[in-house]
Design a protein around this motif. Sequence first.
Motif, mmCIF file in Angstrom:
data_model
loop_
_atom_site.group_PDB
_atom_site.id
_atom_site.type_symbol
_atom_site.label_atom_id
_atom_site.label_comp_id
_atom_site.label_asym_id
_atom_site.label_seq_id
_atom_site.Cartn_x
_atom_site.Cartn_y
_atom_site.Cartn_z
ATOM 1 N N GLY A 180 -3.020 11.333 -6.030
ATOM 2 C CA GLY A 180 -3.263 11.071 -4.622
ATOM 3 C C GLY A 180 -4.019 9.785 -4.343
ATOM 4 N N PRO A 181 -5.203 9.609 -4.927
ATOM 5 C CA PRO A 181 -5.954 8.370 -4.682
ATOM 6 C C PRO A 181 -5.213 7.132 -5.183
ATOM 7 C CG PRO A 181 -7.382 10.071 -5.588
ATOM 8 C CD PRO A 181 -5.985 10.593 -5.693
ATOM 9 N N GLN A 182 -4.447 7.264 -6.270
ATOM 10 C CA GLN A 182 -3.712 6.124 -6.816
ATOM 11 C C GLN A 182 -2.594 5.687 -5.864
ATOM 12 O OE1 GLN A 182 -4.657 4.585 -9.599
ATOM 13 N NE2 GLN A 182 -6.314 6.064 -9.883
ATOM 14 N N VAL A 183 -1.872 6.652 -5.299
ATOM 15 C CA VAL A 183 -0.819 6.321 -4.338
ATOM 16 C C VAL A 183 -1.432 5.666 -3.098
ATOM 17 C CG1 VAL A 183 0.924 7.288 -2.770
ATOM 18 C CG2 VAL A 183 0.761 8.127 -5.122
ATOM 19 N N ALA A 184 -2.567 6.192 -2.623
ATOM 20 C CA ALA A 184 -3.217 5.634 -1.435
ATOM 21 C C ALA A 184 -3.657 4.190 -1.669
ATOM 22 C CB ALA A 184 -4.407 6.502 -1.040
ATOM 23 N N MET A 185 -4.200 3.919 -2.854
ATOM 24 C CA MET A 185 -4.634 2.540 -3.160
ATOM 25 C C MET A 185 -3.438 1.596 -3.246
ATOM 26 S SD MET A 185 -7.857 2.703 -5.796
ATOM 27 C CE MET A 185 -7.115 3.818 -6.981
ATOM 28 N N LEU A 186 -2.358 2.044 -3.894
ATOM 29 C CA LEU A 186 -1.163 1.200 -3.998
ATOM 30 C C LEU A 186 -0.556 0.967 -2.618
ATOM 31 C CD1 LEU A 186 0.891 -0.266 -5.796
ATOM 32 C CD2 LEU A 186 2.074 1.929 -6.085
ATOM 33 N N ALA A 187 -0.591 1.984 -1.760
ATOM 34 C CA ALA A 187 -0.003 1.888 -0.427
ATOM 35 C C ALA A 187 -0.680 0.829 0.438
ATOM 36 C CB ALA A 187 -0.074 3.241 0.270
ATOM 37 N N GLU A 188 -1.933 0.528 0.149
ATOM 38 C CA GLU A 188 -2.663 -0.472 0.939
ATOM 39 C C GLU A 188 -2.000 -1.849 0.853
ATOM 40 O OE1 GLU A 188 -6.692 -0.479 -0.312
ATOM 41 O OE2 GLU A 188 -7.129 1.533 0.470
ATOM 42 N N ARG A 189 -1.277 -2.095 -0.230
ATOM 43 C CA ARG A 189 -0.616 -3.394 -0.420
ATOM 44 C C ARG A 189 0.838 -3.366 0.049
ATOM 45 N NH1 ARG A 189 -2.437 -2.734 -5.825
ATOM 46 N NH2 ARG A 189 -0.307 -3.066 -6.574
ATOM 47 N N GLY A 190 1.271 -2.219 0.572
ATOM 48 C CA GLY A 190 2.666 -2.071 0.946
ATOM 49 C C GLY A 190 2.984 -2.536 2.352
ATOM 50 N N ASP A 191 4.266 -2.806 2.583
ATOM 51 C CA ASP A 191 4.782 -3.184 3.903
ATOM 52 C C ASP A 191 5.325 -1.925 4.576
ATOM 53 O OD1 ASP A 191 6.124 -4.097 6.109
ATOM 54 O OD2 ASP A 191 7.513 -5.405 5.026
ATOM 55 N N PRO A 192 4.668 -1.438 5.624
ATOM 56 C CA PRO A 192 5.102 -0.179 6.248
ATOM 57 C C PRO A 192 6.437 -0.272 6.970
ATOM 58 C CG PRO A 192 3.328 -1.181 7.511
ATOM 59 C CD PRO A 192 3.469 -1.991 6.260
ATOM 60 N N SER A 193 6.942 -1.467 7.177
ATOM 61 C CA SER A 193 8.203 -1.624 7.913
ATOM 62 C C SER A 193 9.432 -1.684 7.002
ATOM 63 C CB SER A 193 8.150 -2.891 8.776
ATOM 64 O OG SER A 193 8.063 -4.049 7.959
#
Length: 344
Positions: A180-193
């Motif tokens: 969970g925390p690993q996915v959340a940290m990686l998601a911070e660098r992602g493009d939501p669109s």
Amino acid sequence: MRVLGIETSCDETGVAVYDSDRGLLAHALYSQMAVHSEYGGVVPELASRDHVRKILPLLTRVLHESGSSRQNIDGIAYTAGPGLVGALMVGGAVGRSLAYAWQVPAVGIHHMEGHLLAPMLEDNPPAFPFVALLVSGGHTQLVEVETIGRYKILGESVDDAAGEAFDKAAKMLDLDYPGGPQVAMLAERGDPSRFRFPRPMTDRPGLDFSFSGLKTFTLNTIAAHRGEDGLPDNQTMADIACAFQEAVVDTLVIKCRRALELTGLKTLVIAGGVSANSLLRQRLEEKLAKIGAGVFYARHEFCTDNGAMIAYAGCQRLLAGQRDDLAVRAIPRWPLTELETMEA
């Protein structure tokens, strides 16, 4: 009343002392993350053994830090379930044995009731009644809470829990455990669109959840963008993590708003490991403010398994007169609705 709380339901050993007049006096937590990380998940036998090794040193430490001794402990609470039966037996045997030796009452606590009541440890606790979202690696439930022990399940996952889905998505993305925390940290660098993942079961009435289809959608998206090493490039990995997290958070927010509208209540409590997710907290506060509802949650250290929530829940039940017999209770599967009602 001063209560010693013990939590050993899975892969964290938690011990705390809670005083009904003075609040939380001391707590300590040992996480087995390093023990289980090389296996990508919890190994039950290793968990039980590690609880045996750590529980007495933690007890000694917490009693010292809280200024407590056997003479001023008035009761003992331990997690009786649900959880891994071997792990539960460790905390139950220690708690029940100490209670017998010290001649104080003991009470077995439902693990999810502990999570549900964890926000009561904060300076601004919620008032009954409220709707609770219990969201962790093993549970995703919406519960109408009238008072302690009086619970009505409004909806729950029909397959994977949200936390379990996070962990499985992390494995697909070749991230470390816990996921969970690993996915959340990686998601911070992602493009939501870039990607839009489905919001499962939000296009139909009801408050149940399903995350297995979202897990499959994630797997297929990864497969469609694999490079030579079998995984997408770093940016695509971040974009997928972002899309996955957005889908889980949106699903939870939609269902929480629905539950509040259905019950007519204006207070939501979120509890369990996934309640520490920053995006979930932010979205709930934003969306529920629009309908005049408030959100309560525990501090981050009390979102995951801990002894403080067990000590608090045990104190409330002991004050209400609940007492267990000499048997050690270890209940791997235990519906929340089967608990004895306590008056607020």
